[in-house]
Design a protein around this motif. Sequence first.
Motif, mmCIF file in Angstrom:
data_model
loop_
_atom_site.group_PDB
_atom_site.id
_atom_site.type_symbol
_atom_site.label_atom_id
_atom_site.label_comp_id
_atom_site.label_asym_id
_atom_site.label_seq_id
_atom_site.Cartn_x
_atom_site.Cartn_y
_atom_site.Cartn_z
ATOM 1 N N ILE B 31 0.849 -1.192 0.000
ATOM 2 C CA ILE B 31 0.000 0.000 0.000
ATOM 3 C C ILE B 31 0.886 1.245 0.000
ATOM 4 O O ILE B 31 0.618 2.217 -0.704
ATOM 5 C CB ILE B 31 -0.957 -0.009 1.213
ATOM 6 N N ALA B 32 1.936 1.203 0.810
ATOM 7 C CA ALA B 32 2.853 2.340 0.856
ATOM 8 C C ALA B 32 3.509 2.568 -0.500
ATOM 9 O O ALA B 32 3.708 3.697 -0.926
ATOM 10 C CB ALA B 32 3.911 2.127 1.935
ATOM 11 N N GLY B 35 -0.140 2.422 -3.241
ATOM 12 C CA GLY B 35 -1.469 2.910 -2.890
ATOM 13 C C GLY B 35 -2.504 1.816 -3.076
ATOM 14 O O GLY B 35 -2.204 0.726 -3.559
ATOM 15 N N PHE B 36 -3.750 2.137 -2.726
ATOM 16 C CA PHE B 36 -4.827 1.169 -2.936
ATOM 17 C C PHE B 36 -5.079 1.003 -4.428
ATOM 18 O O PHE B 36 -5.515 -0.048 -4.883
ATOM 19 C CB PHE B 36 -6.105 1.637 -2.235
ATOM 20 N N GLU B 37 -4.777 2.036 -5.155
ATOM 21 C CA GLU B 37 -4.946 2.018 -6.607
ATOM 22 C C GLU B 37 -4.177 0.876 -7.249
ATOM 23 O O GLU B 37 -4.637 0.264 -8.201
ATOM 24 C CB GLU B 37 -4.456 3.357 -7.160
ATOM 25 N N SER B 114 2.477 6.385 5.722
ATOM 26 C CA SER B 114 1.948 6.298 4.358
ATOM 27 C C SER B 114 0.654 5.491 4.305
ATOM 28 O O SER B 114 -0.307 5.890 3.656
ATOM 29 C CB SER B 114 2.986 5.670 3.421
ATOM 30 N N THR B 117 -2.191 7.570 5.814
ATOM 31 C CA THR B 117 -2.748 8.617 4.963
ATOM 32 C C THR B 117 -3.535 8.021 3.801
ATOM 33 O O THR B 117 -4.541 8.586 3.380
ATOM 34 C CB THR B 117 -1.673 9.607 4.464
ATOM 35 N N GLU B 118 -3.101 6.873 3.307
ATOM 36 C CA GLU B 118 -3.874 6.207 2.244
ATOM 37 C C GLU B 118 -5.241 5.779 2.795
ATOM 38 O O GLU B 118 -6.258 5.952 2.127
ATOM 39 C CB GLU B 118 -3.120 4.977 1.716
ATOM 40 N N LEU B 120 -6.826 7.119 5.322
ATOM 41 C CA LEU B 120 -7.647 8.299 5.590
ATOM 42 C C LEU B 120 -8.287 8.817 4.313
ATOM 43 O O LEU B 120 -9.432 9.273 4.312
ATOM 44 C CB LEU B 120 -6.802 9.401 6.250
ATOM 45 N N GLU B 121 -7.548 8.743 3.226
ATOM 46 C CA GLU B 121 -8.095 9.170 1.949
ATOM 47 C C GLU B 121 -9.239 8.241 1.530
ATOM 48 O O GLU B 121 -10.294 8.681 1.076
ATOM 49 C CB GLU B 121 -7.004 9.186 0.883
ATOM 50 N N LYS B 122 -9.038 6.964 1.710
ATOM 51 C CA LYS B 122 -10.067 5.994 1.365
ATOM 52 C C LYS B 122 -11.289 6.127 2.275
ATOM 53 O O LYS B 122 -12.430 5.908 1.838
ATOM 54 C CB LYS B 122 -9.493 4.578 1.463
ATOM 55 N N ARG B 124 -12.646 8.717 3.350
ATOM 56 C CA ARG B 124 -13.504 9.785 2.828
ATOM 57 C C ARG B 124 -14.590 9.207 1.924
ATOM 58 O O ARG B 124 -15.670 9.767 1.781
ATOM 59 C CB ARG B 124 -12.625 10.767 2.039
ATOM 60 N N ARG B 125 -14.291 8.081 1.285
ATOM 61 C CA ARG B 125 -15.166 7.507 0.283
ATOM 62 C C ARG B 125 -15.820 6.204 0.705
ATOM 63 O O ARG B 125 -16.665 5.689 -0.033
ATOM 64 C CB ARG B 125 -14.380 7.190 -0.999
#
Lengths: 212, 212
Positions: B31-32, B35-37, B114, B117-118, B120-122, B124-125
């Motif tokens: 993931i670091a 990313g999840f992408e 890292s 923060t990934e 936390l971004e996820k 949001r959704r």
Amino acid sequence: MNAPTPLALSARRESGEDRRAAIALAARDLIAEKGFEGLRTRDIAERVGINIATLHYHVPSKEALIALVAESLRIAFAEQSRAHVRDGLTPTQLLELEFDDYAELLGDKHVLISVMTELLEKARRDASIAAAMGPMMGKWKQIVADILEAGRDAGEFRADLDPAPAAQMLVGAMMGFSKSPNATPQNFERLRAELLRAIRNPDRTSKEYQDE
Amino acid sequence: MNAPTPLALSARRESGEDRRAAIALAARDLIAEKGFEGLRTRDIAERVGINIATLHYHVPSKEALIALVAESLRIAFAEQSRAHVRDGLTPTQLLELEFDDYAELLGDKHVLISVMTELLEKARRDASIAAAMGPMMGKWKQIVADILEAGRDAGEFRADLDPAPAAQMLVGAMMGFSKSPNATPQNFERLRAELLRAIRNPDRTSKEYQDE
DNA sequence: ATGTCTCAATCAAGTGATTGATTGCTTGCA
DNA sequence: TGCAAGCAATCAATCACTTGATTGAGACAT
């Protein structure tokens, strides 16, 4: 922006520039909704109201599309910045303007913040995105740092203030706030008030601040 | 963590718990990096040194795997928090400890930041991720806010400090710093010094601070 | 013997991107 | 004014993988 409806009943033909702008807008909305993780070229094409091959005609790859989005973001922020006259304002007033701008983003332009944070996360892993986002963030922090420095030198902000880390503090606080579960307008007001107190020159009285 | 090598020459068999821990660790690293992408179950399996079906045997879905990662993160942060005795310290000392912990993460545990923060971004959704990350972030901010409140009440921090937004300010500054291109140890020192000045009680002299 | 763990092969759907035919628009010429 | 040519834009169908996940047989440990 709520209903997954094509953005316009697209004419059969649009100029390349208009089409690319529509594509960027649709991509922004979808990035805010699903992140890069869930971003699909077909979804973007559908949102615009065009065929997937048309999308590729105008924007040759997914990578190019993401670069287009970053550029559209830069333009949006530049326009917001230009919307306010900044001449003749005191450092405190300039800083309040930065807070006002961010509050505006937190309102009906929340998509821009979401896309920005998604891009910043991606920038950590992708040098070309970092190259696009770096100058944008760097410029914002520099603007804030310059305001802080001017305010310190003018005696409005505390004498021991170090502009660069203080700018990081302000920018970080605002961006972190937008991700918190209680990001209400009242809470933003409360945050901005605290940020101002954090940088204020304690050797100034409240009256002196009001006079400015 | 640098070379994409299986984490261990896995024994043919490991207990479910050990296997799941290895999977979580591999997933964190990936993931670091991507990313999840870019997170792929096959990549995780390869990193652990197992077959994709084995991964699914232990962790039934990608969604469950991400939940496992979030939980492993919570545990890691809790352990870090417990590593230091916090009794009998002044609010300023407690806050310095928070800064020390974060500096440690910025060092050889940058992966944890890292991944956080990934997530936390996820969050949001995705409501289920938000449900996992919310308490973690909320707790951290509460700890900081409590320290700030105690410090204000003890006269160490400025009298007009509002604990919750001030905690947001500190946490946001630190997390934002970790994403900036110049996140060096020296710059973190500079930032933490500025953060302390931002909350300090100006009616206290430097000597009074040293005596504590 | 039984239950747990592992594996290779496979499935079904999705993904970014391409191909070739068609349509739309503009311009120049008779 | 109308038509033809040329270029830009559009489309449906398709390609060549990729992806999360499943299946069923076999290995392993007690």
